[in-house]
Design an enzyme around this catalytic site. Structure first.
Site: not given
Length: 287
Positions: A86, A143, A250
């Site tokens: 995200d 992911h 980050s």
């Protein structure tokens, strides 16, 4: 002024302090800090797997929270490459050669980004890249964009400049300067790298197979091999599987080794994305 200040701040000391603080079990204080964080960053509580805020013993427990499986749609079509995190796509494109890789308005060399690793430089010099910035409000687990077998992992020590969108334009080669973990995978599209870039206040970089990578921060480059000739257990991850996480915001840089990948037509810089969103379409069985 704020950008110049970063060069003089004791970034490692600040990061260690906040990392220590975020791991403290402070009971009701932790509870109120989490509630404040939720309010400030407008965290979507509906998608959180564990909704009981009091069940999080530390701030980091909440920050690295998991979400419900059905909150992110994964398209398992084998030709589709998905977004690993995200956040915001800050840059993407094709790598013309070893000397030209533009990330966040700065030209990088693969040599500097990949810590002088000549083998990886040769593999990715005509590849493709995507950069995803994760702000504090985002879900912070990373992911897999596609199925992949882990080949090697490299920890590269470095600086801890903020990668906040307000600062990155004024610090040249920030991703080559900052601490990072490079994970090389073999996929049906050729080789892929996920680079997890550290930042000021980011307490740790962790992977699903190893745990915390940078807990020592002793300034030494470290290499782990996961091929059949190594002592480490082979690691295979499917598309959508969790491969790592940050504690505090980050950046993730995703590289593919071949130009036989078509970037999604309407993908644009500074576009908000979520895990599972389509980034590109690829041709499989690349040798």
């Amino acid at each position: 002024m704020k950008t110049k200040l970063q060069y003089y701040l004791p970034k490692m000391l600040i990061t260690k302090f906040f990392g220590w603080l975020a791991e403290k079990k402070a009971g009701i204080i932790t509870y109120w800090i989490i509630l404040f964080f939720i309010k400030i960053y407008k965290i979507n509580l509906k998608e959180i797997k564990t909704k009981d805020i009091k069940s999080y013993n530390t701030f980091n427990d909440f920050f690295s929270r998991r979400i419900k499986i059905d909150c992110r749609r994964i398209d398992y079509d084998p030709s589709i490459i998905i977004c690993p995190a995200d956040g915001i796509i800050t840059n993407f494109g094709y790598i013309e050669n070893t000397e030209k890789l533009q990330l966040k308005n700065h030209n990088y060399t693969l040599k500097s980004l990949l810590a002088q690793n000549e083998t990886m430089i040769d593999i990715f010099q005509h590849g493709i890249f995507f950069t995803t910035y994760l702000s504090p409000k985002n879900y912070h687990r990373i992911h897999m964009p596609c199925d992949g077998s882990l080949i090697k992992m490299i920890y590269v020590p470095g600086q801890l400049f903020s990668v906040n969108l307000k600062f990155y334009k004024n610090i040249s080669n920030i991703f080559s300067k900052n601490e990072r973990v490079i994970c090389l995978f073999k996929t049906n599209f050729g080789y892929m790298i996920q680079i997890l870039v550290g930042s000021i206040i980011s307490g740790t970089i962790s992977t699903s197979w190893y745990g915390k990578i940078n807990y020592k921060r002793d300034g030494i480059i470290k290499l782990w091999k996961y091929n059949i000739n190594s002592n480490n257990k082979p690691i295979f991850l499917k598309k959508g599987d969790e491969m790592g996480f940050f504690t505090l915001g980050s950046t993730v840089i995703t590289l593919f080794s071949k130009k036989n990948i078509l970037i999604k037509e309407n993908l644009s810089n500074y576009k908000e994305v979520r895990v599972g969103d389509v980034l590109a379409y690829g041709i499989q069985n690349v040798k």
